[in-house]
Design a protein around this motif. Structure first.
Motif, PDB file in Angstrom:
ATOM      1  N   TYR A  78       0.808  -1.212   0.000  1.00  0.00           N
ATOM      2  CA  TYR A  78       0.000   0.000   0.000  1.00  0.00           C
ATOM      3  C   TYR A  78       0.847   1.272   0.000  1.00  0.00           C
ATOM      4  O   TYR A  78       0.393   2.304  -0.469  1.00  0.00           O
ATOM      5  CB  TYR A  78      -0.954   0.007   1.192  1.00  0.00           C
ATOM      6  CG  TYR A  78      -1.991  -1.081   1.110  1.00  0.00           C
ATOM      7  CD1 TYR A  78      -2.932  -1.081   0.093  1.00  0.00           C
ATOM      8  CD2 TYR A  78      -2.021  -2.113   2.033  1.00  0.00           C
ATOM      9  CE1 TYR A  78      -3.869  -2.082   0.006  1.00  0.00           C
ATOM     10  CE2 TYR A  78      -2.960  -3.109   1.951  1.00  0.00           C
ATOM     11  CZ  TYR A  78      -3.885  -3.096   0.936  1.00  0.00           C
ATOM     12  OH  TYR A  78      -4.823  -4.087   0.841  1.00  0.00           O
ATOM     13  N   SER A  83      -2.420   6.164  -6.214  1.00  0.00           N
ATOM     14  CA  SER A  83      -3.863   6.360  -6.246  1.00  0.00           C
ATOM     15  C   SER A  83      -4.521   5.163  -6.910  1.00  0.00           C
ATOM     16  O   SER A  83      -3.870   4.381  -7.600  1.00  0.00           O
ATOM     17  CB  SER A  83      -4.222   7.642  -7.010  1.00  0.00           C
ATOM     18  OG  SER A  83      -3.862   7.512  -8.365  1.00  0.00           O
ATOM     19  N   VAL A  84      -5.811   5.044  -6.705  1.00  0.00           N
ATOM     20  CA  VAL A  84      -6.595   3.980  -7.312  1.00  0.00           C
ATOM     21  C   VAL A  84      -7.934   4.578  -7.745  1.00  0.00           C
ATOM     22  O   VAL A  84      -8.544   5.355  -7.020  1.00  0.00           O
ATOM     23  CB  VAL A  84      -6.757   2.781  -6.347  1.00  0.00           C
ATOM     24  CG1 VAL A  84      -7.462   3.189  -5.086  1.00  0.00           C
ATOM     25  CG2 VAL A  84      -7.448   1.628  -6.997  1.00  0.00           C
ATOM     26  N   LYS A  85      -8.353   4.253  -8.979  1.00  0.00           N
ATOM     27  CA  LYS A  85      -9.592   4.805  -9.541  1.00  0.00           C
ATOM     28  C   LYS A  85     -10.327   3.722 -10.312  1.00  0.00           C
ATOM     29  O   LYS A  85      -9.737   2.724 -10.727  1.00  0.00           O
ATOM     30  CB  LYS A  85      -9.279   5.922 -10.535  1.00  0.00           C
ATOM     31  CG  LYS A  85      -8.596   7.119  -9.969  1.00  0.00           C
ATOM     32  CD  LYS A  85      -8.306   8.105 -11.076  1.00  0.00           C
ATOM     33  CE  LYS A  85      -7.465   9.249 -10.566  1.00  0.00           C
ATOM     34  NZ  LYS A  85      -7.066  10.132 -11.657  1.00  0.00           N
ATOM     35  N   ILE A 116      -4.576   1.495 -11.096  1.00  0.00           N
ATOM     36  CA  ILE A 116      -3.696   1.648  -9.941  1.00  0.00           C
ATOM     37  C   ILE A 116      -2.446   2.373 -10.392  1.00  0.00           C
ATOM     38  O   ILE A 116      -1.734   1.888 -11.273  1.00  0.00           O
ATOM     39  CB  ILE A 116      -3.330   0.281  -9.337  1.00  0.00           C
ATOM     40  CG1 ILE A 116      -4.583  -0.454  -8.875  1.00  0.00           C
ATOM     41  CG2 ILE A 116      -2.346   0.444  -8.182  1.00  0.00           C
ATOM     42  CD1 ILE A 116      -4.327  -1.856  -8.400  1.00  0.00           C
ATOM     43  N   VAL A 156     -11.988  -0.636  -5.758  1.00  0.00           N
ATOM     44  CA  VAL A 156     -11.427   0.688  -5.483  1.00  0.00           C
ATOM     45  C   VAL A 156     -11.748   1.109  -4.055  1.00  0.00           C
ATOM     46  O   VAL A 156     -10.891   1.640  -3.341  1.00  0.00           O
ATOM     47  CB  VAL A 156     -11.952   1.724  -6.505  1.00  0.00           C
ATOM     48  CG1 VAL A 156     -11.641   3.131  -6.062  1.00  0.00           C
ATOM     49  CG2 VAL A 156     -11.370   1.447  -7.870  1.00  0.00           C
ATOM     50  N   TRP A 157     -12.969   0.868  -3.619  1.00  0.00           N
ATOM     51  CA  TRP A 157     -13.377   1.230  -2.260  1.00  0.00           C
ATOM     52  C   TRP A 157     -12.535   0.471  -1.230  1.00  0.00           C
ATOM     53  O   TRP A 157     -12.071   1.039  -0.248  1.00  0.00           O
ATOM     54  CB  TRP A 157     -14.851   0.907  -2.079  1.00  0.00           C
ATOM     55  CG  TRP A 157     -15.385   1.265  -0.743  1.00  0.00           C
ATOM     56  CD1 TRP A 157     -15.490   0.452   0.346  1.00  0.00           C
ATOM     57  CD2 TRP A 157     -15.867   2.536  -0.334  1.00  0.00           C
ATOM     58  NE1 TRP A 157     -16.023   1.121   1.398  1.00  0.00           N
ATOM     59  CE2 TRP A 157     -16.259   2.412   1.011  1.00  0.00           C
ATOM     60  CE3 TRP A 157     -16.019   3.756  -0.978  1.00  0.00           C
ATOM     61  CZ2 TRP A 157     -16.791   3.470   1.724  1.00  0.00           C
ATOM     62  CZ3 TRP A 157     -16.540   4.801  -0.254  1.00  0.00           C
ATOM     63  CH2 TRP A 157     -16.922   4.658   1.075  1.00  0.00           C
ATOM     64  N   SER A 160      -8.825   1.711  -1.336  1.00  0.00           N
ATOM     65  CA  SER A 160      -8.733   3.065  -0.779  1.00  0.00           C
ATOM     66  C   SER A 160      -8.815   3.057   0.739  1.00  0.00           C
ATOM     67  O   SER A 160      -8.186   3.885   1.398  1.00  0.00           O
ATOM     68  CB  SER A 160      -9.842   3.948  -1.339  1.00  0.00           C
ATOM     69  OG  SER A 160      -9.691   4.104  -2.718  1.00  0.00           O
ATOM     70  N   SER A 161      -9.561   2.132   1.292  1.00  0.00           N
ATOM     71  CA  SER A 161      -9.662   2.077   2.751  1.00  0.00           C
ATOM     72  C   SER A 161      -8.363   1.608   3.401  1.00  0.00           C
ATOM     73  O   SER A 161      -8.119   1.889   4.563  1.00  0.00           O
ATOM     74  CB  SER A 161     -10.813   1.161   3.168  1.00  0.00           C
ATOM     75  OG  SER A 161     -10.510  -0.184   2.838  1.00  0.00           O
ATOM     76  N   LEU A 163      -5.280   2.400   2.055  1.00  0.00           N
ATOM     77  CA  LEU A 163      -4.189   3.320   1.744  1.00  0.00           C
ATOM     78  C   LEU A 163      -3.881   4.204   2.945  1.00  0.00           C
ATOM     79  O   LEU A 163      -4.795   4.667   3.632  1.00  0.00           O
ATOM     80  CB  LEU A 163      -4.549   4.194   0.541  1.00  0.00           C
ATOM     81  CG  LEU A 163      -4.592   3.496  -0.813  1.00  0.00           C
ATOM     82  CD1 LEU A 163      -4.982   4.477  -1.904  1.00  0.00           C
ATOM     83  CD2 LEU A 163      -3.268   2.849  -1.144  1.00  0.00           C
ATOM     84  N   ASP A 165      -2.948   7.533   5.099  1.00  0.00           N
ATOM     85  CA  ASP A 165      -3.282   8.942   4.934  1.00  0.00           C
ATOM     86  C   ASP A 165      -2.017   9.688   4.537  1.00  0.00           C
ATOM     87  O   ASP A 165      -0.976   9.550   5.178  1.00  0.00           O
ATOM     88  CB  ASP A 165      -3.835   9.526   6.227  1.00  0.00           C
ATOM     89  CG  ASP A 165      -5.180   8.915   6.584  1.00  0.00           C
ATOM     90  OD1 ASP A 165      -5.903   8.545   5.636  1.00  0.00           O
ATOM     91  OD2 ASP A 165      -5.480   8.808   7.781  1.00  0.00           O
TER      92      ASP A 165
END
Length: 181
Positions: A78, A83-85, A116, A156-157, A160-161, A163, A165
């Protein structure tokens, strides 16, 4: 999905022809021996279609994102994900890359895929591309990997959780430092 139909038809036709040959007491004659091959062929095609499902698999683990196909896998931690989309796969094949679309990917070209962005130097990115393999290497452009999956938004969700901050990104107006006047 199309191969499952052919596998089922091979097995059904093989069983019917074998039953007919047994009924006529001609099971081992050369004209009916061919029908005996249909049953194992249908089973092999069915097994192959089940294994083919594993060709594009993305797993979100505690250690990182695991991208795997039938024989190899890559684990991207991670910390190295920028980023991830979720975007349509067509966006990955713009400009001159449009000729790199494999015929099997054309059915997924308008469906959402997971994009990714990976941070790292050229050696690390080259190592990831090599581990992805020949066909998955087409899905990696510079530092972006595009992976067609059935539910891109859920992947993605979940990624993202996990990753961390990161400070310095645009965090919205409420969290942004106010400028002194």
């Amino acid at each position: 999905m199309q191969w499952r139909f052919f596998a089922a038809m091979f097995v059904i036709v093989g069983v019917l022809a074998t039953a007919l040959a047994i009924y006529q007491h001609q099971l081992f004659t050369p004209s009916y021996a061919l029908w005996l091959v249909y049953i194992p062929s249908g089973l092999l095609i069915g097994l192959g279609s089940l294994l083919y499902r594993r060709r594009s698999n993305v797993q979100v683990l505690d250690d990182g994102v695991k991208i795997s196909n039938m024989f190899t896998s890559v684990l991207i931690d991670y910390d190295s994900i920028r980023s991830v989309k979720a975007l349509p796969l067509r966006q990955h094949f713009q400009d001159r890359r449009s000729r790199m679309i494999a015929p099997i990917m054309k059915q997924h070209i308008d469906k959402p895929a997971v994009f990714i962005r990976v941070r790292g130097d050229e050696a690390e990115l080259g190592k990831i591309k090599k581990r992805l393999g020949i066909f998955k290497g087409r899905l990696m452009d510079e530092d972006t990997i595009a992976i067609p999956v059935p539910d891109a938004d859920a992947v993605v969700w979940e990624v993202s959780s996990h990753l961390p901050d990161r400070m310095g990104q645009n965090q919205g107006g409420a969290r942004r430092r106010k400028r002194r006047r």
